[in-house]
Design a protein around this motif. Structure first.
Motif, PDB file in Angstrom:
ATOM      1  N   TYR A 194      -1.967   0.914 -26.494  1.00  0.00           N
ATOM      2  CA  TYR A 194      -0.655   1.291 -25.979  1.00  0.00           C
ATOM      3  C   TYR A 194       0.344   1.489 -27.117  1.00  0.00           C
ATOM      4  CZ  TYR A 194      -1.634   0.428 -21.003  1.00  0.00           C
ATOM      5  OH  TYR A 194      -2.112   0.499 -19.720  1.00  0.00           O
ATOM      6  N   ALA A 195       0.291   0.630 -28.127  1.00  0.00           N
ATOM      7  CA  ALA A 195       1.241   0.720 -29.239  1.00  0.00           C
ATOM      8  C   ALA A 195       1.121   2.060 -29.959  1.00  0.00           C
ATOM      9  CB  ALA A 195       1.015  -0.429 -30.212  1.00  0.00           C
ATOM     10  N   SER A 196      -0.102   2.467 -30.261  1.00  0.00           N
ATOM     11  CA  SER A 196      -0.308   3.749 -30.941  1.00  0.00           C
ATOM     12  C   SER A 196       0.212   4.908 -30.104  1.00  0.00           C
ATOM     13  CB  SER A 196      -1.798   3.949 -31.231  1.00  0.00           C
ATOM     14  OG  SER A 196      -2.293   2.935 -32.069  1.00  0.00           O
ATOM     15  N   PHE A 197      -0.015   4.830 -28.802  1.00  0.00           N
ATOM     16  CA  PHE A 197       0.435   5.891 -27.907  1.00  0.00           C
ATOM     17  C   PHE A 197       1.955   6.022 -27.921  1.00  0.00           C
ATOM     18  CE2 PHE A 197       2.094   6.831 -23.634  1.00  0.00           C
ATOM     19  CZ  PHE A 197       1.700   8.154 -23.518  1.00  0.00           C
ATOM     20  N   PHE A 198       2.673   4.903 -27.810  1.00  0.00           N
ATOM     21  CA  PHE A 198       4.131   4.977 -27.741  1.00  0.00           C
ATOM     22  C   PHE A 198       4.755   5.349 -29.085  1.00  0.00           C
ATOM     23  CE2 PHE A 198       3.383   2.202 -23.984  1.00  0.00           C
ATOM     24  CZ  PHE A 198       3.967   3.040 -23.043  1.00  0.00           C
ATOM     25  N   ILE A 199       4.128   4.952 -30.176  1.00  0.00           N
ATOM     26  CA  ILE A 199       4.627   5.376 -31.487  1.00  0.00           C
ATOM     27  C   ILE A 199       4.484   6.887 -31.643  1.00  0.00           C
ATOM     28  CG2 ILE A 199       4.177   5.267 -33.973  1.00  0.00           C
ATOM     29  CD1 ILE A 199       3.451   2.306 -33.577  1.00  0.00           C
ATOM     30  N   LEU A 200       3.343   7.426 -31.252  1.00  0.00           N
ATOM     31  CA  LEU A 200       3.133   8.867 -31.321  1.00  0.00           C
ATOM     32  C   LEU A 200       4.128   9.608 -30.428  1.00  0.00           C
ATOM     33  CD1 LEU A 200       1.519  11.312 -32.282  1.00  0.00           C
ATOM     34  CD2 LEU A 200      -0.102  10.901 -30.416  1.00  0.00           C
ATOM     35  N   ALA A 201       4.372   9.069 -29.223  1.00  0.00           N
ATOM     36  CA  ALA A 201       5.338   9.687 -28.315  1.00  0.00           C
ATOM     37  C   ALA A 201       6.732   9.709 -28.922  1.00  0.00           C
ATOM     38  CB  ALA A 201       5.355   8.944 -26.978  1.00  0.00           C
ATOM     39  N   SER A 202       7.089   8.666 -29.640  1.00  0.00           N
ATOM     40  CA  SER A 202       8.391   8.625 -30.296  1.00  0.00           C
ATOM     41  C   SER A 202       8.504   9.681 -31.396  1.00  0.00           C
ATOM     42  CB  SER A 202       8.636   7.229 -30.880  1.00  0.00           C
ATOM     43  OG  SER A 202       9.886   7.170 -31.533  1.00  0.00           O
ATOM     44  N   LEU A 203       7.453   9.843 -32.170  1.00  0.00           N
ATOM     45  CA  LEU A 203       7.474  10.825 -33.255  1.00  0.00           C
ATOM     46  C   LEU A 203       7.614  12.254 -32.737  1.00  0.00           C
ATOM     47  CD1 LEU A 203       4.699   9.362 -35.610  1.00  0.00           C
ATOM     48  CD2 LEU A 203       7.182   9.233 -35.893  1.00  0.00           C
ATOM     49  N   LEU A 204       7.200  12.489 -31.505  1.00  0.00           N
ATOM     50  CA  LEU A 204       7.352  13.818 -30.910  1.00  0.00           C
ATOM     51  C   LEU A 204       8.813  14.222 -30.756  1.00  0.00           C
ATOM     52  CD1 LEU A 204       4.626  13.718 -28.085  1.00  0.00           C
ATOM     53  CD2 LEU A 204       4.518  14.986 -30.239  1.00  0.00           C
ATOM     54  N   GLY A 205       9.732  13.251 -30.835  1.00  0.00           N
ATOM     55  CA  GLY A 205      11.153  13.554 -30.674  1.00  0.00           C
ATOM     56  C   GLY A 205      11.840  14.059 -31.917  1.00  0.00           C
ATOM     57  N   ILE A 206      11.167  14.058 -33.070  1.00  0.00           N
ATOM     58  CA  ILE A 206      11.808  14.509 -34.314  1.00  0.00           C
ATOM     59  C   ILE A 206      12.261  15.968 -34.244  1.00  0.00           C
ATOM     60  CG2 ILE A 206      11.416  14.921 -36.785  1.00  0.00           C
ATOM     61  CD1 ILE A 206       9.671  12.418 -36.813  1.00  0.00           C
ATOM     62  N   PRO A 207      11.437  16.915 -33.769  1.00  0.00           N
ATOM     63  CA  PRO A 207      11.919  18.303 -33.662  1.00  0.00           C
ATOM     64  C   PRO A 207      13.149  18.441 -32.770  1.00  0.00           C
ATOM     65  CG  PRO A 207       9.527  18.232 -33.452  1.00  0.00           C
ATOM     66  CD  PRO A 207      10.005  16.819 -33.405  1.00  0.00           C
ATOM     67  N   ALA A 208      13.253  17.630 -31.718  1.00  0.00           N
ATOM     68  CA  ALA A 208      14.409  17.698 -30.825  1.00  0.00           C
ATOM     69  C   ALA A 208      15.682  17.326 -31.563  1.00  0.00           C
ATOM     70  CB  ALA A 208      14.202  16.781 -29.620  1.00  0.00           C
ATOM     71  N   VAL A 209      15.617  16.311 -32.404  1.00  0.00           N
ATOM     72  CA  VAL A 209      16.795  15.905 -33.177  1.00  0.00           C
ATOM     73  C   VAL A 209      17.204  17.017 -34.143  1.00  0.00           C
ATOM     74  CG1 VAL A 209      17.688  14.246 -34.853  1.00  0.00           C
ATOM     75  CG2 VAL A 209      16.217  13.461 -32.987  1.00  0.00           C
ATOM     76  N   MET A 210      16.245  17.611 -34.826  1.00  0.00           N
ATOM     77  CA  MET A 210      16.550  18.674 -35.794  1.00  0.00           C
ATOM     78  C   MET A 210      17.181  19.885 -35.110  1.00  0.00           C
ATOM     79  SD  MET A 210      13.035  18.362 -38.051  1.00  0.00           S
ATOM     80  CE  MET A 210      13.483  19.717 -39.140  1.00  0.00           C
ATOM     81  N   LEU A 211      16.644  20.287 -33.954  1.00  0.00           N
ATOM     82  CA  LEU A 211      17.195  21.442 -33.253  1.00  0.00           C
ATOM     83  C   LEU A 211      18.538  21.115 -32.612  1.00  0.00           C
ATOM     84  CD1 LEU A 211      13.934  22.855 -31.636  1.00  0.00           C
ATOM     85  CD2 LEU A 211      15.359  23.985 -33.350  1.00  0.00           C
ATOM     86  N   ALA A 212      18.756  19.864 -32.221  1.00  0.00           N
ATOM     87  CA  ALA A 212      20.055  19.467 -31.682  1.00  0.00           C
ATOM     88  C   ALA A 212      21.136  19.586 -32.742  1.00  0.00           C
ATOM     89  CB  ALA A 212      19.996  18.038 -31.149  1.00  0.00           C
ATOM     90  N   VAL A 213      20.813  19.261 -33.959  1.00  0.00           N
ATOM     91  CA  VAL A 213      21.770  19.427 -35.068  1.00  0.00           C
ATOM     92  C   VAL A 213      22.118  20.907 -35.238  1.00  0.00           C
ATOM     93  CG1 VAL A 213      22.077  19.185 -37.562  1.00  0.00           C
ATOM     94  CG2 VAL A 213      21.018  17.331 -36.245  1.00  0.00           C
ATOM     95  N   TRP A 214      21.124  21.778 -35.148  1.00  0.00           N
ATOM     96  CA  TRP A 214      21.363  23.231 -35.254  1.00  0.00           C
ATOM     97  C   TRP A 214      22.264  23.729 -34.121  1.00  0.00           C
ATOM     98  CZ3 TRP A 214      18.724  26.866 -31.808  1.00  0.00           C
ATOM     99  CH2 TRP A 214      19.061  28.205 -32.070  1.00  0.00           C
TER     100      TRP A 214
END
Length: 456
Positions: free
Chosen positions: A419-439
Motif C-alpha cells: 500500500y505504501a508504494s502505491f500511495f507514494i507513486l500516486a502522489s508523484l503523479l501530481g507533479i505535472p499538475a503543479v507545474m501546469l497550474a503555475v503556467w
C-alpha cells in the motif's frame, strides 16, 4: 463595472452564498454526489467484506470511467428533447429527472444482488448507476453554468461541492452504518429512496434561460454554410449533418479557436489536475479494512468527520476564489492534493492507529474540498455559454479519465508491492499538475471570461 476579485470585501464575498441559484446547487450537488460512492468506494467495501479479492475490486474502479466518456453522449443531452418531459420541464430538468430514475433503478438492482457468485450482475447494475449519474452530471453542470453570471460561478461551485459531499456522506457513512446494523440490501434500498431529493429539486426549481440560438444549430455560421452548399442533397440528410455540426463539431472548434496554440496545454492541465487523487481513491477503503478498522470507525472518521472537513475546504476554496481569483488557488490546490496523498502511505506503515487515520482524513479532505471548488470554477470559466453541456462534459471527462484508468491497476500494484508504494507513486503523479497550474496562473488569458457565443 464588476469589482476585481482582489478588491472585494469579505462581506461582499460572503453575500453571494444567499442567492437562490447558489443555494439550489446544495441540493443538486447532493443528487450528484449520492451515486458516486455507491459504485466506487462503498461498493468496494461491500465487495471486500463479502470476500471478493482485492485485484478484482481494483478492476471495478473502471466502472467510474463512464464518467470520463460522458462527452460522447453530452451533445444528445445538450440538444435532444425528450418526449413529453422536455415540453413540461425544459431541456436541463427533463434530462436530470430521467437520469435520476435510471440511478434509482440501478441501485434497486444492486440491493437485490449478493456479490459472491454474481459479480457480472453487480457490475451491470453498477454500470447502470454510473451511466445515469454521468448523464445527470452533464445536465446539472449545464444547469449550473446557465443559472447565473460568471461572478457567481465560484460560489455555486462551492455550494455544489458542499451538497456533493453531503451526498457522499449519505452514500458513505450512511450506507456503511446501515450495512453494519441491518444489511447491505437495506443500505442500497435506502440510497435509492434518497434519489428523491434530486427529483424534488428538479420539480421545484425553474429551468434556466438558455442563450438565444444555443438550441438552434441552424443559426451557427458553420451550419448555415453547410446548408447553403448542400442544397442538392436529400433534406433529411442535410438536417442530420447540420445537427451533427452544430451539436458536436462547433463546441469543440469553438474551444480551439478561442485558445489557439494554448489549447493542448489547457487540455493537458485538465487531464492531470486530479490524477493523483483519483488514482489512489479505489484503494482507500480496502486499506482501512485490511488495517483492521471496523466499518463503524470507517464510517465515523472517513465519512462523517472527513466530509465535514471537505465541506470546510470547499467553503474556503469558494470564498478564496471570490476574494483572490482562480489562478493562485489552482497552484495551492494542486500542491495540497499531491502532498496529502503521502499521508495514506504513512498510515499504511503505521497500521491500525486511529490518530493517524484522523490526521490523514483531515489533510486529504480539506485539500480535495478546496481543490475541487477551485477547479470547478476554473472549468466553468473555460465554458462557452452557447455549448455548456457539451464543453463542460469534455472538460470533466478529460479531468477524470487518466486517474480512473490508472486506479483500476491499484489492486495489482498493492498485491505486487505494498500500500505504501502505491500511495507514494500516486502522489508523484501530481507533479505535472503543479507545474501546469503555475503556467495557468501566469497567463490570466487562459481562464478569463469565456466567449459569449461559439459561432465563428
Amino acid at each position: 463595472m464588476p469589482i476585481p476579485a482582489a478588491q472585494r470585501s469579505w462581506r461582499a464575498s460572503l453575500a453571494v452564498y444567499w442567492r437562490a441559484p447558489v443555494i439550489t446547487m446544495l441540493f443538486l450537488g447532493f443528487s450528484a454526489g449520492l451515486p458516486f460512492l455507491l459504485v466506487f468506494s462503498t461498493l468496494s467495501a461491500w465487495l471486500r467484506s463479502a470476500g471478493v479479492e482485492v485485484a478484482a475490486i481494483g478492476f471495478f474502479a473502471w466502472i467510474g470511467m463512464l464518467y470520463s466518456i460522458k462527452v460522447f453522449w453530452a451533445p444528445v443531452v445538450d440538444r435532444v428533447a425528450l418526449p413529453l418531459l422536455t415540453r413540461a420541464l425544459g431541456q436541463r430538468r427533463s434530462w436530470m429527472l430521467l437520469a435520476q430514475a435510471v440511478i434509482a433503478a440501478g441501485l434497486v438492482g444492486l440491493a437485490a444482488t449478493p456479490p459472491m457468485g454474481n459479480l457480472g450482475w453487480v457490475a451491470g447494475f453498477a454500470l447502470l448507476v454510473a451511466f445515469g449519474s454521468a448523464t445527470q452530471d452533464i445536465a446539472i453542470d449545464a444547469f449550473r453554468i446557465e443559472s447565473a453570471d460568471d461572478d457567481k460561478q465560484a460560489a455555486m461551485a462551492s455550494t455544489y461541492i458542499i451538497g456533493y459531499r453531503a451526498g457522499l456522506l449519505a452514500a458513505g457513512a450512511g450506507a456503511l452504518y446501515i450495512a453494519a446494523t441491518v444489511s447491505w440490501h437495506a443500505a442500497y434500498l435506502t440510497m435509492a429512496a434518497l434519489v428523491g431529493v434530486g427529483m424534488l429539486t428538479v420539480l421545484v426549481r425553474p429551468e434556466p434561460a438558455r442563450m438565444t440560438g444555443s438550441g438552434k444549430p441552424v443559426l451557427e455560421p458553420r451550419v448555415r454554410a453547410f446548408l447553403r452548399n448542400s442544397r442538392h442533397q436529400p433534406r433529411l440528410w442535410r438536417h442530420f449533418v447540420a445537427w451533427i455540426i452544430g451539436a458536436i463539431v462547433c463546441p469543440f472548434t469553438d474551444f480551439f479557436v478561442r485558445h489557439g496554440m494554448k489549447t493542448l496545454g489547457l487540455l493537458a492541465f485538465i487531464a492531470v489536475f486530479r490524477i493523483s487523487d483519483l488514482a489512489m481513491a479505489s484503494m482507500a477503503n480496502p486499506l482501512y479494512i485490511d488495517l483492521g478498522f471496523s466499518l463503524a470507525t470507517i464510517a465515523s472518521v472517513t465519512n462523517i468527520f472527513g466530509i465535514a472537513m471537505s465541506i470546510g475546504g470547499g467553503m474556503l476554496g469558494g470564498l478564496l476564489v471570490v476574494r483572490y481569483g482562480i489562478g493562485p488557488l489552482l497552484v495551492v490546490g494542486a500542491m495540497l492534493t499531491m502532498l496529502t496523498n503521502l499521508l495514506f502511505a504513512a498510515l499504511s506503515l503505521m497500521g491500525d492507529q486511529l490518530p493517524m487515520l484522523v490526521v490523514t482524513i483531515i489533510g486529504d479532505n480539506l485539500a480535495n474540498g478546496l481543490a475541487s471548488a477551485v477547479f470547478i470554477a476554473f472549468l466553468s470559466s473555460l465554458t462557452s455559454r452557447a455549448y455548456t453541456a457539451t464543453q463542460y462534459a469534455l472538460f470533466s471527462s478529460l479531468m477524470t479519465l487518466p486517474g480512473k484508468f490508472l486506479s483500476g491497476f491499484g489492486g495489482l500494484l498493492v498485491e505486487a508491492q505494498s500500500y505504501a508504494s502505491f500511495f507514494i507513486l500516486a502522489s508523484l503523479l501530481g507533479i505535472p499538475a503543479v507545474m501546469l497550474a503555475v503556467w495557468v496562473n501566469r497567463d490570466r488569458d487562459l481562464y478569463g471570461k469565456p466567449a459569449a457565443s461559439g459561432a465563428r
